[in-house]
Design an enzyme around this catalytic site. Structure first.
Site, PDB file in Angstrom:
ATOM      1  N   HIS A  19       0.813  -1.216   0.000  1.00 14.43           N
ATOM      2  CA  HIS A  19       0.000   0.000   0.000  1.00 14.43           C
ATOM      3  C   HIS A  19       0.846   1.265   0.000  1.00 14.43           C
ATOM      4  O   HIS A  19       0.382   2.310  -0.485  1.00 14.43           O
ATOM      5  CB  HIS A  19      -0.982  -0.036   1.171  1.00 14.43           C
ATOM      6  N   ASP A 143     -13.641 -12.867 -12.829  1.00 11.48           N
ATOM      7  CA  ASP A 143     -12.212 -13.151 -12.730  1.00 11.48           C
ATOM      8  C   ASP A 143     -11.394 -11.946 -13.179  1.00 11.48           C
ATOM      9  O   ASP A 143     -11.475 -11.528 -14.329  1.00 11.48           O
ATOM     10  CB  ASP A 143     -11.910 -14.375 -13.598  1.00 11.48           C
ATOM     11  N   GLY A 144     -10.581 -11.401 -12.281  1.00 12.25           N
ATOM     12  CA  GLY A 144      -9.786 -10.233 -12.615  1.00 12.25           C
ATOM     13  C   GLY A 144      -8.711 -10.505 -13.644  1.00 12.25           C
ATOM     14  O   GLY A 144      -8.356  -9.621 -14.434  1.00 12.25           O
ATOM     15  N   ASP A 164      -2.755  -8.520  -7.245  1.00 16.23           N
ATOM     16  CA  ASP A 164      -2.248  -9.191  -6.033  1.00 16.23           C
ATOM     17  C   ASP A 164      -3.149 -10.366  -5.667  1.00 16.23           C
ATOM     18  O   ASP A 164      -3.869 -10.330  -4.680  1.00 16.23           O
ATOM     19  CB  ASP A 164      -2.112  -8.208  -4.861  1.00 16.23           C
TER      20      ASP A 164
END
EC number: 2.1.1.266
Length: 280
Positions: A19, A143-144, A164
């Site tokens: 992050h 689904d990414g 990620d």
């Protein structure tokens, strides 16, 4: 994997690294007025209770964000990141941890776009409740890896991608490469950020080198090792971020930050970091 819940790991040392890098990339992209699209291929729930049963089971956040929360010697990058986490905790106590979509929501501007993919039914429901009505945000129960190719190039010709996955199985490593290769063929100018775990899997060790081979121009690789695997060789020793087309400022920023992070987050004497780059 649909069984994976990031709530068990929210706010741990890997989230800190991931992050901070995400924050720096978005801050850099915000320097230009032209809007951009951020695609998060594995978005999670968007935010996590650190007082709930999942986070409390292993208390991983205690070795991550909690070690930074009250420090008065934070370098600029860490201070910016911690301030955003505090912004997410309106009461002043560390009770919640923002996921990547929450960091994005705090940093994206009017006109910027946020595209979120999350397949776990509970996390998708929480994410939709959190950001589903926000202008410029689209949340997809799909689904990414597959969805990324439909998100680039955006009409503004500016985009950043965060990838990620859980990496709980072996298939995710190969899917990262194939999905990114297809996206890069469509839009080589995007900023592509890949998080990966430092675990005792050959695929994890090989992933940065494989990413180098498909990077269209320059790249930056940062890895932080904070703990030893257990006696059986299992456990998350650390994590890394591989950024394709990184902001030109990011390398020097991380060179200044990483010794501090390792000093504060390291759990054994040999805690360390690695920074590599290839200029475009």
């Amino acid at each position: 994997m649909l069984a994976y819940r990031h709530a068990f790991h929210a706010g741990n040392h890997a989230d800190v690294l991931k992050h901070i890098v995400l924050t720096r990339v978005l801050r850099y992209m915000n320097q230009k007025d032209k809007p951009y699209r951020l695609v998060d291929t594995h978005a999670g729930a968007g935010g996590y209770s650190l007082e709930g049963q999942y986070a409390q089971k292993k208390g991983e956040y205690l070795e991550g964000i909690a070690r930074l929360w009250d420090r008065d010697d934070l370098p600029e990058l860490a201070a910016d990141y911690v301030q955003l986490v505090k912004q997410f905790n309106a009461g002043g106590r560390l009770e919640q941890y923002p996921g990547s979509p929450a960091f994005a929501q705090m940093l994206l501007r009017h006109g910027d776009q946020l595209r979120l993919f999350e397949r776990h039914p509970t996390d998708h429901r929480i994410l939709s409740s959190f950001l589903g009505e926000t202008k410029g945000v689209e949340i997809r129960d799909s689904d990414g890896f597959e969805g990324l190719k439909g998100q680039v190039p955006p009409s503004t010709r500016r985009a950043a991608v965060l990838m990620d996955p859980s990496y709980e199985g072996h298939a995710d490593y190969g899917r990262v490469i194939s999905s990114l290769r297809e996206a890069i063929d469509r839009f080589a100018e995007g900023v592509y950020m890949v998080w990966y775990p430092q675990v005792t899997k050959l695929e994890a060790a090989q992933l940065p080198r494989r990413l180098e081979t498909i990077a269209p121009k320059g790249w930056l690789h940062v890895r932080m090792t904070v703990q030893q695997p257990d006696a059986q060789g299992f456990g998350l020793a650390g994590s890394g971020m591989f950024i394709m087309n990184p902001p030109y400022t990011l390398h020097d920023e991380l060179v200044e930050l990483m010794p501090y992070l390792v000093d504060v987050l390291g759990q054994y004497d040999d805690a360390s970091y690695l920074i590599e780059q290839k200029a475009s």
